[in-house]
Design a protein around this motif. Sequence first.
Motif, PDB file in Angstrom:
ATOM      1  N   THR A   1     143.320-128.362  52.566  1.00 20.09           N
ATOM      2  CA  THR A   1     143.540-129.736  51.967  1.00 20.09           C
ATOM      3  C   THR A   1     142.545-130.235  51.268  1.00 20.09           C
ATOM      4  OG1 THR A   1     143.239-130.564  54.310  1.00 20.09           O
ATOM      5  CG2 THR A   1     145.542-130.079  53.585  1.00 20.09           C
ATOM      6  N   THR A   2     141.028-130.007  51.589  1.00 19.13           N
ATOM      7  CA  THR A   2     139.939-130.516  51.232  1.00 19.13           C
ATOM      8  C   THR A   2     139.281-129.636  50.278  1.00 19.13           C
ATOM      9  OG1 THR A   2     139.595-132.096  53.039  1.00 19.13           O
ATOM     10  CG2 THR A   2     137.599-131.600  51.754  1.00 19.13           C
ATOM     11  N   PHE A   3     138.909-130.034  48.914  1.00 15.07           N
ATOM     12  CA  PHE A   3     138.473-129.089  48.027  1.00 15.07           C
ATOM     13  C   PHE A   3     137.202-129.476  47.491  1.00 15.07           C
ATOM     14  CE2 PHE A   3     143.130-128.279  48.245  1.00 15.07           C
ATOM     15  CZ  PHE A   3     142.933-126.689  48.075  1.00 15.07           C
ATOM     16  N   LEU A   4     135.996-129.258  47.820  1.00 14.17           N
ATOM     17  CA  LEU A   4     134.690-129.654  47.448  1.00 14.17           C
ATOM     18  C   LEU A   4     134.193-128.506  46.522  1.00 14.17           C
ATOM     19  CD1 LEU A   4     133.281-130.655  50.865  1.00 14.17           C
ATOM     20  CD2 LEU A   4     134.277-132.097  49.112  1.00 14.17           C
ATOM     21  N   THR A   5     133.150-128.999  45.489  1.00 11.39           N
ATOM     22  CA  THR A   5     132.455-128.342  44.526  1.00 11.39           C
ATOM     23  C   THR A   5     131.335-129.016  43.965  1.00 11.39           C
ATOM     24  OG1 THR A   5     132.687-127.210  42.485  1.00 11.39           O
ATOM     25  CG2 THR A   5     133.548-129.171  42.319  1.00 11.39           C
ATOM     26  N   ASN A   6     130.273-128.252  43.415  1.00 13.75           N
ATOM     27  CA  ASN A   6     128.982-128.684  43.039  1.00 13.75           C
ATOM     28  C   ASN A   6     129.012-129.373  41.608  1.00 13.75           C
ATOM     29  OD1 ASN A   6     129.554-126.236  42.121  1.00 13.75           O
ATOM     30  ND2 ASN A   6     127.005-125.879  41.767  1.00 13.75           N
ATOM     31  N   ASP A   7     130.075-129.523  40.953  1.00 16.15           N
ATOM     32  CA  ASP A   7     130.320-129.942  39.872  1.00 16.15           C
ATOM     33  C   ASP A   7     131.677-130.100  39.322  1.00 16.15           C
ATOM     34  OD1 ASP A   7     129.965-130.675  36.907  1.00 16.15           O
ATOM     35  OD2 ASP A   7     128.695-128.894  36.430  1.00 16.15           O
ATOM     36  N   ALA A   8     132.350-131.342  39.784  1.00 19.79           N
ATOM     37  CA  ALA A   8     133.657-131.379  39.373  1.00 19.79           C
ATOM     38  C   ALA A   8     134.004-131.658  38.171  1.00 19.79           C
ATOM     39  CB  ALA A   8     134.093-132.864  40.367  1.00 19.79           C
ATOM     40  N   ASP A   9     132.891-132.104  37.133  1.00 22.93           N
ATOM     41  CA  ASP A   9     133.640-132.137  35.846  1.00 22.93           C
ATOM     42  C   ASP A   9     133.766-130.697  35.134  1.00 22.93           C
ATOM     43  OD1 ASP A   9     133.336-134.921  35.817  1.00 22.93           O
ATOM     44  OD2 ASP A   9     131.155-134.973  35.362  1.00 22.93           O
ATOM     45  N   ALA A  10     133.109-129.714  35.892  1.00 23.64           N
ATOM     46  CA  ALA A  10     133.073-128.284  35.205  1.00 23.64           C
ATOM     47  C   ALA A  10     134.483-127.461  35.671  1.00 23.64           C
ATOM     48  CB  ALA A  10     131.788-127.491  35.574  1.00 23.64           C
ATOM     49  N   VAL A  11     135.180-128.257  36.393  1.00 24.40           N
ATOM     50  CA  VAL A  11     136.437-127.521  36.799  1.00 24.40           C
ATOM     51  C   VAL A  11     137.926-128.463  36.506  1.00 24.40           C
ATOM     52  CG1 VAL A  11     135.268-126.313  38.820  1.00 24.40           C
ATOM     53  CG2 VAL A  11     136.381-128.558  39.035  1.00 24.40           C
ATOM     54  N   ASP A  12     138.914-127.427  36.247  1.00 22.33           N
ATOM     55  CA  ASP A  12     139.962-128.088  35.860  1.00 22.33           C
ATOM     56  C   ASP A  12     140.760-128.931  36.849  1.00 22.33           C
ATOM     57  OD1 ASP A  12     139.373-127.221  33.088  1.00 22.33           O
ATOM     58  OD2 ASP A  12     140.477-125.327  33.716  1.00 22.33           O
ATOM     59  N   ASP A  13     141.103-128.500  38.088  1.00 22.35           N
ATOM     60  CA  ASP A  13     141.918-129.449  39.006  1.00 22.35           C
ATOM     61  C   ASP A  13     141.170-130.280  39.841  1.00 22.35           C
ATOM     62  OD1 ASP A  13     144.292-129.715  40.534  1.00 22.35           O
ATOM     63  OD2 ASP A  13     144.437-127.326  40.549  1.00 22.35           O
ATOM     64  N   ASP A  14     141.736-130.858  40.581  1.00 29.43           N
ATOM     65  CA  ASP A  14     141.010-131.864  41.299  1.00 29.43           C
ATOM     66  C   ASP A  14     140.307-131.770  42.570  1.00 29.43           C
ATOM     67  OD1 ASP A  14     140.776-134.374  42.335  1.00 29.43           O
ATOM     68  OD2 ASP A  14     142.554-134.844  43.495  1.00 29.43           O
ATOM     69  N   TRP A  15     138.999-131.589  42.199  1.00 32.90           N
ATOM     70  CA  TRP A  15     137.929-131.189  43.130  1.00 32.90           C
ATOM     71  C   TRP A  15     136.794-132.621  43.448  1.00 32.90           C
ATOM     72  CZ3 TRP A  15     136.953-126.220  45.325  1.00 32.90           C
ATOM     73  CH2 TRP A  15     137.998-125.260  44.891  1.00 32.90           C
ATOM     74  N   GLU A  16     136.414-132.665  44.650  1.00 33.80           N
ATOM     75  CA  GLU A  16     135.384-133.535  44.872  1.00 33.80           C
ATOM     76  C   GLU A  16     134.095-133.053  44.760  1.00 33.80           C
ATOM     77  OE1 GLU A  16     136.178-136.621  48.306  1.00 33.80           O
ATOM     78  OE2 GLU A  16     137.078-134.794  49.008  1.00 33.80           O
ATOM     79  N   ASP A  17     133.155-134.114  44.059  1.00 34.14           N
ATOM     80  CA  ASP A  17     131.879-133.688  43.555  1.00 34.14           C
ATOM     81  C   ASP A  17     130.958-133.518  45.113  1.00 34.14           C
ATOM     82  OD1 ASP A  17     130.299-133.053  41.204  1.00 34.14           O
ATOM     83  OD2 ASP A  17     129.101-133.848  42.781  1.00 34.14           O
ATOM     84  N   LEU A  18     130.565-132.367  45.220  1.00 34.36           N
ATOM     85  CA  LEU A  18     129.462-132.461  46.884  1.00 34.36           C
ATOM     86  C   LEU A  18     128.487-133.406  46.786  1.00 34.36           C
ATOM     87  CD1 LEU A  18     129.627-131.808  49.698  1.00 34.36           C
ATOM     88  CD2 LEU A  18     128.247-129.749  49.017  1.00 34.36           C
ATOM     89  N   ASP A  19     127.727-133.494  45.622  1.00 32.93           N
ATOM     90  CA  ASP A  19     126.779-134.257  45.677  1.00 32.93           C
ATOM     91  C   ASP A  19     127.126-135.834  45.592  1.00 32.93           C
ATOM     92  OD1 ASP A  19     124.174-132.856  45.421  1.00 32.93           O
ATOM     93  OD2 ASP A  19     125.127-132.034  43.358  1.00 32.93           O
ATOM     94  N   ALA A  20     128.136-136.460  44.780  1.00 36.65           N
ATOM     95  CA  ALA A  20     128.493-137.563  44.884  1.00 36.65           C
ATOM     96  C   ALA A  20     129.176-137.894  46.226  1.00 36.65           C
ATOM     97  CB  ALA A  20     129.829-137.827  43.812  1.00 36.65           C
ATOM     98  N   VAL A  21     129.770-136.946  47.004  1.00 36.24           N
ATOM     99  CA  VAL A  21     130.034-137.246  48.369  1.00 36.24           C
ATOM    100  C   VAL A  21     129.060-137.404  49.294  1.00 36.24           C
ATOM    101  CG1 VAL A  21     130.936-136.138  50.412  1.00 36.24           C
ATOM    102  CG2 VAL A  21     132.479-135.944  48.125  1.00 36.24           C
TER     103      VAL A  21
END
Length: 537
Positions: free
Chosen positions: A127-147
């Motif tokens: 249920t929780t999806f984190l990535t290092n560059d949310a702008d570079a992915v298409d789906d709904d991911w949270e940006d880890l640096d922003a978090v």
Amino acid sequence: MHKPLLVTDFLDRARRHYGDDEAIVATTGERFTYDEFGDRVDRVSAALRERGVEKGDRVAVLDPNTHYHLEVAYASMQIGAVHTPLNYRLTPDDFAYILDDAGVDAIYADHEYAEKIDPIRSNVPTTTFLTNDADAVDDDWEDLDAVIENTDPDFERPEMSEDEVITINYTSGTTGDPKGVMRTHRSETLHAYLVSVHQDIRDDDVYLWTLPMFHVNGWGHIYAITGMGATHVCTRGVDAERIFRTIAAEDVSYLCCAPTVLNRLIDYDDAESPATTGANDVRVATAGSAPPEATIRHVEAEFGWYLTHVYGATETGPLITTSDARRHFDDDSADRFAVKKRQGLGYLGTDVRVVDEDGEDVPRDDEHVGEVVVSGNQVMEGYWNRPEATEEAFSERLEGYYHTGDLATVDENGMIAIQDRKKDIIVSGGENISSIELEDALFEHEAVSDVAVVPAPSDEWGETPKAFVVPESDAVDDADALENDLIAFTRETLASYKTVRSVEFVDALPTTATGKVQKYELRAQVWEDEDRMVGQG
């Protein structure tokens, strides 16, 4: 006095004693001290708790050796969640299987691999999806640096026991579905202690991450390097030119490379003659398959590195043996290559045995072959949700020992030498042939860059050895002539029944992310038209 062994102790120690010292050289160009690294980890821990992740929940990491992997791993473990690293070479279907099998609650995925998760999101419990560059992915991911930036570093650590599972490492799945290998705080901690001793890890080490962090937690180095207060130099994949450049620029003192990676470095060195060290002497550990003597010679004589050959499996920590038995070789003697090629002696506190079908130890004559079995504190707790597979792994020949499936001999000093996997021994006319011995012989030929030998069906002998050869560049002017030359070459150096009978030239061998050749793919290709995968001779 009994003090619980917890993996959280490694980062705690580094923060306590090395807070102002460099912890991480990131692929982004950023550099973090242990205080800075620890603060980021605390914020990720708090963020995971805010998103409902509790003690015992699984948190997956899909990442190519960046600092984010280290942060999410330690953040998960600080709240008692189970670190579940993923092999980034897998397919979306593979990820769907693992995320569902482990019941993963949260995942961090590097932006380059998030697209492999997007197609399966509705089919997994995550249920929780984190990535290092949310702008570079298409789906709904949270940006880890922003978090990290928007989360306070306050969280409450739960009480933890050393016998609780803290990581699940999935096997490479070379046969059948991957199995989740459960490891506890205690087994991870003791393995890291053993790695620190046998790999001579120091606080002034600069460790280059060429070994995938997902592979059994990077052989325990996410713990050992951190706990000793050494420096992690992160990478994005394996590139020979970048490895040499980084070694020189960052004064790297230690790295781990599969033999296939060492061969890439050798090829690059032959072509470009780069600087192979910086200000520090370099140590390298290799595993996965026995490196040819020619490889060890080049690494030590031309690179000026000190090579140690280690051995193990996902289920065993992984590391259980080392070739670094210096009372059995002279550093200035060419005889050392034959010793370093062996998987070697058991680690401290590790009972490594080679047993026959009846569970009896084979003679220490370097001739009798048996299966490697092991008992030690670093061995897995068992397979996730697979009690029957766990029971089988610990009971086939010798009760209470993990059975590796590797066949080996033992010399007079108790040093083991793997001859093959049980399924990879070639039985030709009733004689057992080691594919490793053949591969080692072929590696000595100047036209061979890489090679794997598998059994091929034979009406006369049941099975005969077939070599898949990656030739050196511009080596194949006449394929038939080179094949004959390689066959004759093995006949000159080995017993006649061990001679390679056919050679197929290929651009590359199929390998896992850790550089281990996937022989089962080659075997399946060779035996495609047969009813069985074994010879009937």
